[in-house]
Design an enzyme around this catalytic site. Structure first.
Site, PDB file in Angstrom:
ATOM      1  N   LYS A  21       0.845  -1.199   0.000  1.00 36.43           N
ATOM      2  CA  LYS A  21       0.000   0.000   0.000  1.00 36.43           C
ATOM      3  C   LYS A  21       0.875   1.243   0.000  1.00 36.43           C
ATOM      4  CE  LYS A  21       0.930   1.549   4.284  1.00 36.43           C
ATOM      5  NZ  LYS A  21       1.629   2.739   4.572  1.00 36.43           N
ATOM      6  N   PRO A 108       9.613  -4.180   0.125  1.00 36.50           N
ATOM      7  CA  PRO A 108      10.722  -3.890   1.040  1.00 36.50           C
ATOM      8  C   PRO A 108      10.273  -3.881   2.512  1.00 36.50           C
ATOM      9  CG  PRO A 108      10.677  -2.329  -0.779  1.00 36.50           C
ATOM     10  CD  PRO A 108       9.434  -3.146  -0.899  1.00 36.50           C
ATOM     11  N   VAL A 109      11.120  -4.441   3.378  1.00 34.03           N
ATOM     12  CA  VAL A 109      10.803  -4.556   4.805  1.00 34.03           C
ATOM     13  C   VAL A 109      10.993  -3.200   5.493  1.00 34.03           C
ATOM     14  CG1 VAL A 109      11.519  -5.657   6.965  1.00 34.03           C
ATOM     15  CG2 VAL A 109      11.448  -6.991   4.852  1.00 34.03           C
ATOM     16  N   GLY A 112       7.605   1.378   4.918  1.00 28.93           N
ATOM     17  CA  GLY A 112       6.408   2.229   4.834  1.00 28.93           C
ATOM     18  C   GLY A 112       5.459   1.770   3.748  1.00 28.93           C
ATOM     19  N   ALA A 114       3.823  -1.371   4.093  1.00 32.38           N
ATOM     20  CA  ALA A 114       2.953  -2.356   4.756  1.00 32.38           C
ATOM     21  C   ALA A 114       3.233  -3.803   4.344  1.00 32.38           C
ATOM     22  CB  ALA A 114       1.480  -2.014   4.519  1.00 32.38           C
ATOM     23  N   GLY A 115       4.502  -4.133   4.176  1.00 27.29           N
ATOM     24  CA  GLY A 115       4.856  -5.507   3.790  1.00 27.29           C
ATOM     25  C   GLY A 115       4.399  -6.542   4.807  1.00 27.29           C
ATOM     26  N   GLY A 116       4.624  -6.270   6.063  1.00 23.84           N
ATOM     27  CA  GLY A 116       4.218  -7.216   7.116  1.00 23.84           C
ATOM     28  C   GLY A 116       2.698  -7.345   7.161  1.00 23.84           C
ATOM     29  N   SER A 117       2.014  -6.224   7.014  1.00 24.67           N
ATOM     30  CA  SER A 117       0.552  -6.246   7.024  1.00 24.67           C
ATOM     31  C   SER A 117       0.017  -7.016   5.817  1.00 24.67           C
ATOM     32  CB  SER A 117       0.001  -4.818   6.978  1.00 24.67           C
ATOM     33  OG  SER A 117       0.519  -4.067   8.050  1.00 24.67           O
ATOM     34  N   ALA A 118       0.686  -6.871   4.678  1.00 24.69           N
ATOM     35  CA  ALA A 118       0.272  -7.603   3.474  1.00 24.69           C
ATOM     36  C   ALA A 118       0.402  -9.104   3.713  1.00 24.69           C
ATOM     37  CB  ALA A 118       1.135  -7.176   2.287  1.00 24.69           C
ATOM     38  N   ASP A 150      -3.066  -1.427   9.249  1.00 22.75           N
ATOM     39  CA  ASP A 150      -3.062  -1.460   7.777  1.00 22.75           C
ATOM     40  C   ASP A 150      -3.591  -2.777   7.223  1.00 22.75           C
ATOM     41  OD1 ASP A 150      -1.864   1.032   7.685  1.00 22.75           O
ATOM     42  OD2 ASP A 150       0.168   0.247   7.417  1.00 22.75           O
TER      43      ASP A 150
HETATM   44  P1  ATP Z   1       3.770  -0.179   7.921  1.00 24.75           P
HETATM   45  O1  ATP Z   1       3.836   0.775   6.793  1.00 24.75           O
HETATM   46  O2  ATP Z   1       2.546  -1.061   7.923  1.00 24.75           O
HETATM   47  O3  ATP Z   1       4.029   0.375   9.258  1.00 24.75           O
HETATM   48  P2  ATP Z   1       6.308  -1.087   7.072  1.00 24.75           P
HETATM   49  O4  ATP Z   1       6.127  -1.347   5.616  1.00 24.75           O
HETATM   50  O5  ATP Z   1       7.000   0.152   7.457  1.00 24.75           O
HETATM   51  O6  ATP Z   1       4.913  -1.224   7.748  1.00 24.75           O
HETATM   52  P3  ATP Z   1       6.903  -3.824   7.499  1.00 24.75           P
HETATM   53  O7  ATP Z   1       7.627  -4.273   6.282  1.00 24.75           O
HETATM   54  O8  ATP Z   1       5.487  -4.189   7.624  1.00 24.75           O
HETATM   55  O9  ATP Z   1       7.076  -2.257   7.691  1.00 24.75           O
HETATM   56  O10 ATP Z   1       7.744  -4.366   8.737  1.00 24.75           O
HETATM   57  C1  ATP Z   1       7.802  -3.771   9.991  1.00 24.75           C
HETATM   58  C2  ATP Z   1       8.411  -4.757  10.980  1.00 24.75           C
HETATM   59  O11 ATP Z   1       7.475  -5.814  11.177  1.00 24.75           O
HETATM   60  C3  ATP Z   1       9.689  -5.430  10.475  1.00 24.75           C
HETATM   61  O12 ATP Z   1      10.822  -4.766  10.932  1.00 24.75           O
HETATM   62  C4  ATP Z   1       9.602  -6.844  11.037  1.00 24.75           C
HETATM   63  O13 ATP Z   1      10.386  -7.016  12.178  1.00 24.75           O
HETATM   64  C5  ATP Z   1       8.149  -7.039  11.432  1.00 24.75           C
HETATM   65  N1  ATP Z   1       7.509  -8.113  10.633  1.00 24.75           N
HETATM   66  C6  ATP Z   1       6.835  -9.135  11.136  1.00 24.75           C
HETATM   67  N2  ATP Z   1       6.376  -9.933  10.158  1.00 24.75           N
HETATM   68  C7  ATP Z   1       6.775  -9.409   9.000  1.00 24.75           C
HETATM   69  C8  ATP Z   1       6.615  -9.797   7.642  1.00 24.75           C
HETATM   70  N3  ATP Z   1       5.947 -10.899   7.316  1.00 24.75           N
HETATM   71  N4  ATP Z   1       7.140  -9.006   6.689  1.00 24.75           N
HETATM   72  C9  ATP Z   1       7.798  -7.866   7.036  1.00 24.75           C
HETATM   73  N5  ATP Z   1       7.999  -7.473   8.307  1.00 24.75           N
HETATM   74  C10 ATP Z   1       7.492  -8.222   9.292  1.00 24.75           C
END
Ligand code: ATP
Length: 310
Positions: A21, A108-109, A112, A114-118, A150
């Site tokens: 997202k 990308p982890v 920003g 929402a990879g974890g949320s996805a 998210d």
């Molecule tokens: P958002 O924008 O929803 O806050 P983000 O994109 O900034 O998220 P994510 O990639 O969702 O960040 O990851 C945030 C943290 O969540 C990571 O540092 C990781 O430790 C944890 N995490 C747990 N499960 C996952 C997953 N399946 N994929 C990515 N990160 C994960």
């Protein structure tokens, strides 16, 4: 027949693609009594996705494997949001979970996006399908919101207004497609770290709450061209992300010099989104941003795209 082995039975499994997202408008209010910040945001799903595959496992438990972007740095136990999601589905169905989950990450982890949320959204859907568990829309939304603000949007995709802490969704009928260059960086920003910086800057009188989403919603619904959209992008977390990672400023500036219509920090950062006029412009812009250096990886994406439960 001798010397022949029967072809391996295809492994039953369910694969779900879940898009990242972006927040073309991210208005951040004050922290609420429960600690969450009030949000007034517009989400859009873009064509950069993770794939979550669920397969049956002979023994009880949730086993997670991960490939792709940032695979080595992510937890494979209860710390992974996909693990929590699988557990929730099992709990809801009143069964013992026995599943192998594979996450193929392209988002990308901690960027920003929402990879974890996805992955959590993908695991909810994949496990429910694998175990034949009927979950109504309202219940699925409730489970998703419990996993993260998210996650409900990651289930839906498309374009939507997010209020509350982002989990209360109102779909937006966007007419058109917009093209982005997505530049990741070598650093990460955790979402709580960025909110803390937003609060700190506000104590110093820096920052505002951009609650009015009407202009950008009208632009999406009216099929605005990229030039008009460029003038409407808002991110109340941008100053905080740049304050935490000052190198973002030169990445953003560089992309604008190369002809991007706008440079926009994605959510809590540090990924930077550059808006392009059309796909041809996006391809050329991506090449120029790559050649300039300063980004870890540069991707092309367009949005909106549908979500996994669309
Ligand atoms: P958002 O924008 O929803 O806050 P983000 O994109 O900034 O998220 P994510 O990639 O969702 O960040 O990851 C945030 C943290 O969540 C990571 O540092 C990781 O430790 C944890 N995490 C747990 N499960 C996952 C997953 N399946 N994929 C990515 N990160 C994960």
């Amino acid at each position: 027949m001798t010397g022949q082995t029967a072809p391996a039975a295809p492994q039953a499994g369910v694969s779900v693609d879940v898009p990242a997202k972006i927040n073309p408008h991210l208005g951040v209010g004050d922290p609420r009594a429960d600690g969450y910040h009030a949000l007034s945001t517009v989400y859009q799903a873009i064509s950069l996705h993770d794939t979550v595959t669920a397969q049956p496992r002979d023994e009880p438990g949730i086993a997670i494997t991960i490939s792709g972007e940032g695979a080595g740095e992510l937890p494979t136990d209860e710390g992974n949001l996909a693990h929590k999601a699988a557990k929730l589905v099992a709990l809801y169905a009143g069964i013992e979970p026995a599943v192998k989950l594979h996450l193929n990450k392209r988002i990308p982890v901690a960027g920003g996006l929402a990879g974890g949320s996805a992955d959590a959204a993908g695991a909810l859907i994949a496990c429910a399908r694998l175990w034949d568990v009927e979950i109504g829309d309202a219940e699925l939304h409730r489970l998703a919101a419990g996993l993260g603000s998210d996650v409900p949007f990651c289930l839906k995709g498309g374009t939507a207004i997010g209020t509350g802490r982002g989990e209360e969704l109102t779909p937006v009928r966007a007419k058109g497609s917009w093209h982005w260059v997505v530049a990741t960086t070598d650093t990460q920003i955790s979402t709580p770290e960025c909110y803390k910086e937003v609060d700190r800057l506000r104590e110093d009188g820096i920052g505002r709450y951009s609650a009015d989403i009407a202009p950008i919603v009208a632009a999406f619904e009216g099929g605005a061209d990229a030039d008009s959209l460029a003038r409407l992008l808002v991110n109340d977390m941008e100053a905080a992300a740049v304050s935490l990672r000052p190198q973002l400023a030169s990445l953003m500036h560089g992309g604008l010099e190369e002809g991007a219509l706008a440079a926009h920090v994605s959510g809590s950062g540090p990924t930077v989104l550059f808006l392009a006029t059309d796909v041809k412009h996006a391809v050329a812009l991506a090449r120029r941003i790559r050649m300039r250096g300063g980004a870890r990886s540069v991707h092309l994406a367009h949005g909106p795209v549908s979500g996994p439960a669309a």
